[in-house]
Design a protein around this motif. Structure first.
Motif, mmCIF file in Angstrom:
data_model
loop_
_atom_site.group_PDB
_atom_site.id
_atom_site.type_symbol
_atom_site.label_atom_id
_atom_site.label_comp_id
_atom_site.label_asym_id
_atom_site.label_seq_id
_atom_site.Cartn_x
_atom_site.Cartn_y
_atom_site.Cartn_z
ATOM 1 N N VAL A 293 0.769 -1.130 0.108
ATOM 2 C CA VAL A 293 -0.068 -0.161 0.078
ATOM 3 C C VAL A 293 1.010 1.225 0.029
ATOM 4 C CG1 VAL A 293 -1.488 1.460 1.177
ATOM 5 C CG2 VAL A 293 -1.936 -1.087 1.065
ATOM 6 N N VAL A 294 0.566 2.234 -0.894
ATOM 7 C CA VAL A 294 1.276 3.658 -1.013
ATOM 8 C C VAL A 294 0.079 4.567 -0.892
ATOM 9 C CG1 VAL A 294 3.456 2.826 -2.057
ATOM 10 C CG2 VAL A 294 1.286 3.420 -3.329
ATOM 11 N N TYR A 295 0.585 5.660 -0.269
ATOM 12 C CA TYR A 295 -0.426 6.805 -0.100
ATOM 13 C C TYR A 295 -0.091 7.812 -0.936
ATOM 14 C CZ TYR A 295 -1.971 4.113 3.763
ATOM 15 O OH TYR A 295 -2.016 3.017 4.845
ATOM 16 N N THR A 296 -0.899 8.804 -1.164
ATOM 17 C CA THR A 296 -0.669 10.249 -1.813
ATOM 18 C C THR A 296 0.509 11.113 -0.904
ATOM 19 O OG1 THR A 296 -2.509 11.243 -0.977
ATOM 20 C CG2 THR A 296 -2.632 10.359 -3.321
ATOM 21 N N GLY A 297 1.176 11.461 -1.616
ATOM 22 C CA GLY A 297 2.084 12.322 -0.628
ATOM 23 C C GLY A 297 1.573 13.601 0.188
#
Length: 267
Positions: free
Chosen positions: A53-57
């Motif tokens: 999982v990656v999130y918006t910066g």
């Protein structure tokens, strides 16, 4: 000259657009960021299918758009990219925050991590802590996840969302998240809007973050478009006041001037 001056005044009154931002430094344990943190790769994809999982910066606000291109997939697993948004208290997305192993956990009634208790509703009554406060808001979904052909709003399943199956995504396809300034969420595939997925996603004080889950076959993605057009100070002030009034401007009708009550009730 007058037209030029008017144009300059109009442009200066618009909030600046934050564009081309990267993935957040907080991400799944098997994610490796590169290319200025604009490319995310799930390490060990042959052996492991999760923790991608990656999130918006940046938190999304106002009119926002976030688009990634699928750059590598691996056929060893079933399942593929999942995308969505999650509402997180602003102070929580920092060192020590534990992302879930997969976006599947966003819609699971089994709360495996402590942070999930802070961010997602239980299906029935709220859980109470020792100080009597409630961590859950059962009436408001805290996440919207598009997985395969289904849209999950918290723990509520809406089937057959979108015009394609996310498990059919191929290398080069582009997946997008877009939120209008009035809080309407939609997802895109190769520039085609898949339809409204939610409304009023800005209705709480929590920050709205987009996410991409590199799950199963999904290994690598790169940001191709990203912008946040922040709310104006006027909009933020109105939102804060309505929050204090719990959305009902008439509740202080004895103390607020009528023009202000009318403005707050104007939507």
């Amino acid at each position: 000259m007058a037209e030029e001056a008017a144009s300059a005044t109009s442009e200066s009154s618009v909030a600046p657009v934050n564009s081309c931002f990267s993935f957040h430094r907080i991400h799944g344990s098997r994610i490796i960021l590169s290319n200025g943190s604009r490319t995310a790769t799930r390490d060990g994809a042959v052996k492991f299918y999760d923790n991608g999982v990656v999130y918006t910066g940046l938190p999304l606000s106002g009119h926002s758009k976030f688009v990634v291109e699928a750059q590598k997939l691996h056929s060893s697993w079933s399942g593929s990219f999942k995308i969505g948004i999650v509402l997180i208290p602003g102070e929580q997305l920092k060192e020590g925050f534990q992302p879930p192993s997969s976006a599947i956990e966003y819609r699971s009634p089994v709360l495996r991590h402590n942070w999930l208790c802070c961010c997602f509703p239980r299906p029935k009554k709220a859980h109470r802590h020792g100080n009597g406060s409630s961590r859950y808001s059962p009436s408001t979904p805290q996440s919207w996840v598009w997985s395969s052909v289904s849209l999950h709003a918290g723990q509520i399943l809406k089937t057959k969302y979108g015009k394609i199956n996310l498990e059919d995504i191929k290398k080069g396809d582009k997946l997008g998240i877009e939120i209008s300034s009035d809080g309407v969420l939609s997802f895109h595939v190769n520039g085609e809007n898949q339809g409204a997925a939610a409304t009023n996603v800005y209705s709480t004080e929590k920050h709205v973050y987009g996410f991409v889950d590199h799950y199963g076959q999904a290994v690598t993605s790169t940001i191709t478009e990203a912008f946040v057009n922040p709310f104006s100070l006027q909009h933020l002030s109105k939102r804060k006041i309505l929050g204090l009034l719990q959305g009902n401007p008439d509740s202080l009708s004895q103390t607020l001037p009528q023009p202000l009550i009318g403005y707050l009730g104007a939507g």
